[in-house]
Motif scaffolding. Sequence first.
Motif, PDB file in Angstrom:
ATOM      1  N   SER A 133       1.667  18.244  -7.334  1.00  0.00           N
ATOM      2  CA  SER A 133       1.065  17.368  -8.339  1.00  0.00           C
ATOM      3  C   SER A 133      -0.412  17.704  -8.536  1.00  0.00           C
ATOM      4  O   SER A 133      -0.924  17.674  -9.658  1.00  0.00           O
ATOM      5  N   GLU A 134      -1.111  18.038  -7.443  1.00  0.00           N
ATOM      6  CA  GLU A 134      -2.516  18.411  -7.559  1.00  0.00           C
ATOM      7  C   GLU A 134      -2.663  19.731  -8.312  1.00  0.00           C
ATOM      8  O   GLU A 134      -3.563  19.888  -9.141  1.00  0.00           O
ATOM      9  N   GLY A 135      -1.769  20.668  -8.044  1.00  0.00           N
ATOM     10  CA  GLY A 135      -1.801  21.945  -8.748  1.00  0.00           C
ATOM     11  C   GLY A 135      -1.515  21.777 -10.231  1.00  0.00           C
ATOM     12  O   GLY A 135      -2.157  22.419 -11.068  1.00  0.00           O
ATOM     13  N   ARG A 136      -0.542  20.893 -10.549  1.00  0.00           N
ATOM     14  CA  ARG A 136      -0.238  20.640 -11.959  1.00  0.00           C
ATOM     15  C   ARG A 136      -1.421  19.996 -12.671  1.00  0.00           C
ATOM     16  O   ARG A 136      -1.723  20.316 -13.823  1.00  0.00           O
ATOM     17  N   ARG A 137      -2.097  19.088 -11.972  1.00  0.00           N
ATOM     18  CA  ARG A 137      -3.244  18.410 -12.587  1.00  0.00           C
ATOM     19  C   ARG A 137      -4.356  19.405 -12.899  1.00  0.00           C
ATOM     20  O   ARG A 137      -4.938  19.387 -13.995  1.00  0.00           O
ATOM     21  N   LYS A 138      -4.658  20.292 -11.957  1.00  0.00           N
ATOM     22  CA  LYS A 138      -5.717  21.286 -12.171  1.00  0.00           C
ATOM     23  C   LYS A 138      -5.336  22.256 -13.287  1.00  0.00           C
ATOM     24  O   LYS A 138      -6.174  22.619 -14.122  1.00  0.00           O
ATOM     25  N   ALA A 139      -4.064  22.679 -13.291  1.00  0.00           N
ATOM     26  CA  ALA A 139      -3.630  23.633 -14.313  1.00  0.00           C
ATOM     27  C   ALA A 139      -3.688  23.003 -15.699  1.00  0.00           C
ATOM     28  O   ALA A 139      -4.133  23.631 -16.665  1.00  0.00           O
ATOM     29  N   LEU A 140      -3.216  21.764 -15.807  1.00  0.00           N
ATOM     30  CA  LEU A 140      -3.250  21.086 -17.108  1.00  0.00           C
ATOM     31  C   LEU A 140      -4.677  20.819 -17.564  1.00  0.00           C
ATOM     32  O   LEU A 140      -4.968  20.861 -18.761  1.00  0.00           O
ATOM     33  N   SER A 141      -5.580  20.556 -16.608  1.00  0.00           N
ATOM     34  CA  SER A 141      -6.979  20.368 -16.961  1.00  0.00           C
ATOM     35  C   SER A 141      -7.572  21.660 -17.508  1.00  0.00           C
ATOM     36  O   SER A 141      -8.350  21.649 -18.462  1.00  0.00           O
ATOM     37  N   THR A 142      -7.176  22.783 -16.906  1.00  0.00           N
ATOM     38  CA  THR A 142      -7.664  24.081 -17.369  1.00  0.00           C
ATOM     39  C   THR A 142      -7.126  24.423 -18.745  1.00  0.00           C
ATOM     40  O   THR A 142      -7.847  24.935 -19.609  1.00  0.00           O
ATOM     41  N   CYS A 143      -5.837  24.121 -18.975  1.00  0.00           N
ATOM     42  CA  CYS A 143      -5.204  24.486 -20.242  1.00  0.00           C
ATOM     43  C   CYS A 143      -5.493  23.486 -21.360  1.00  0.00           C
ATOM     44  O   CYS A 143      -5.409  23.836 -22.544  1.00  0.00           O
ATOM     45  N   GLY A 144      -5.811  22.237 -20.998  1.00  0.00           N
ATOM     46  CA  GLY A 144      -5.972  21.201 -22.014  1.00  0.00           C
ATOM     47  C   GLY A 144      -7.042  21.518 -23.038  1.00  0.00           C
ATOM     48  O   GLY A 144      -6.845  21.344 -24.250  1.00  0.00           O
ATOM     49  N   SER A 145      -8.192  22.008 -22.573  1.00  0.00           N
ATOM     50  CA  SER A 145      -9.276  22.314 -23.501  1.00  0.00           C
ATOM     51  C   SER A 145      -8.897  23.452 -24.434  1.00  0.00           C
ATOM     52  O   SER A 145      -9.181  23.409 -25.639  1.00  0.00           O
ATOM     53  N   HIS A 146      -8.220  24.452 -23.883  1.00  0.00           N
ATOM     54  CA  HIS A 146      -7.824  25.600 -24.705  1.00  0.00           C
ATOM     55  C   HIS A 146      -6.783  25.199 -25.745  1.00  0.00           C
ATOM     56  O   HIS A 146      -6.855  25.636 -26.907  1.00  0.00           O
ATOM     57  N   ILE A 147      -5.835  24.363 -25.357  1.00  0.00           N
ATOM     58  CA  ILE A 147      -4.817  23.901 -26.305  1.00  0.00           C
ATOM     59  C   ILE A 147      -5.469  23.088 -27.426  1.00  0.00           C
ATOM     60  O   ILE A 147      -5.096  23.210 -28.595  1.00  0.00           O
ATOM     61  N   THR A 148      -6.435  22.257 -27.089  1.00  0.00           N
ATOM     62  CA  THR A 148      -7.138  21.467 -28.102  1.00  0.00           C
ATOM     63  C   THR A 148      -7.826  22.357 -29.126  1.00  0.00           C
ATOM     64  O   THR A 148      -7.740  22.132 -30.337  1.00  0.00           O
ATOM     65  N   VAL A 149      -8.515  23.392 -28.644  1.00  0.00           N
ATOM     66  CA  VAL A 149      -9.202  24.329 -29.544  1.00  0.00           C
ATOM     67  C   VAL A 149      -8.200  25.044 -30.439  1.00  0.00           C
ATOM     68  O   VAL A 149      -8.430  25.219 -31.645  1.00  0.00           O
TER      69      VAL A 149
END
Length: 248
Positions: A172-188
């Motif tokens: 769950s911690e790994g998923r949270r970090k990965a989604l945090s990393t990808c979230g900004s890029h997906i938004t852009v």
Amino acid sequence: MYYFLSHLSFVDICFTSCVTPKFISDLLVKRKTISYGHCMLQVFAMHFFGMTEVLILTVMAFDRYVAICKPLHYIIIMNRTKCNFLVLAAWAGGAAHSFPQVSIAILLPFCGPNEIDHYFCDIFPLLKVACTDTYITGVLVLANSGVVTLVTFVVLFISYVVILFTLRNHSSEGRRKALSTCGSHITVIVIFFGPAIFSYLRPPTTFPEDKVFALFYTIIAPMFNPLIYTLRNTEMKIAMRKVWCQST
């Protein structure tokens, strides 16, 4: 990641500088004009920096795919030589895309009145005022701009589907970090590609809404990119929180 972000920031500055100064000056004067040479230069610069940004965003998606799906091989796969090559390929791709576009614009005959319904020179508004049959030219533009934009978006979409599928095996911690990393890029990607696909992946015609959609990928997306990527940085968020607490 920050290596690619530095190039993305530079491209954003160049991209929005092709439009924003002229756009602001036009808002301050009654008669809005642009010379033929400046118009052709704007066509070239917009497509050059626009396609370069598209390709850099694609490279950044590949970087995130390697970081999340192949973390133990990341340093080997994304070495400095390969990063330099990918950035160079993005700039070369931007040039390869823009030269045919400006060549098409230069070959168009204009008889007047040469008034385009847009706040910058783009290929579709120029096709509308050209005094010749532009059907074949419009198809070529669609193949060059629309299809390339769609294919790139599909590649980005598939890459993130693979990333999300891989995250099932993470903690769950790994998923949270990965989604945090990808979230900004997906938004852009959504802010930039949505309006761009609407503008170029269609028959060669113009709509009054084009100017509104163009604002997203020419001004709004480059303006918000630094803010979007800054807010995902933990150190920056802590510093901003401290400043906000002191001011209140």
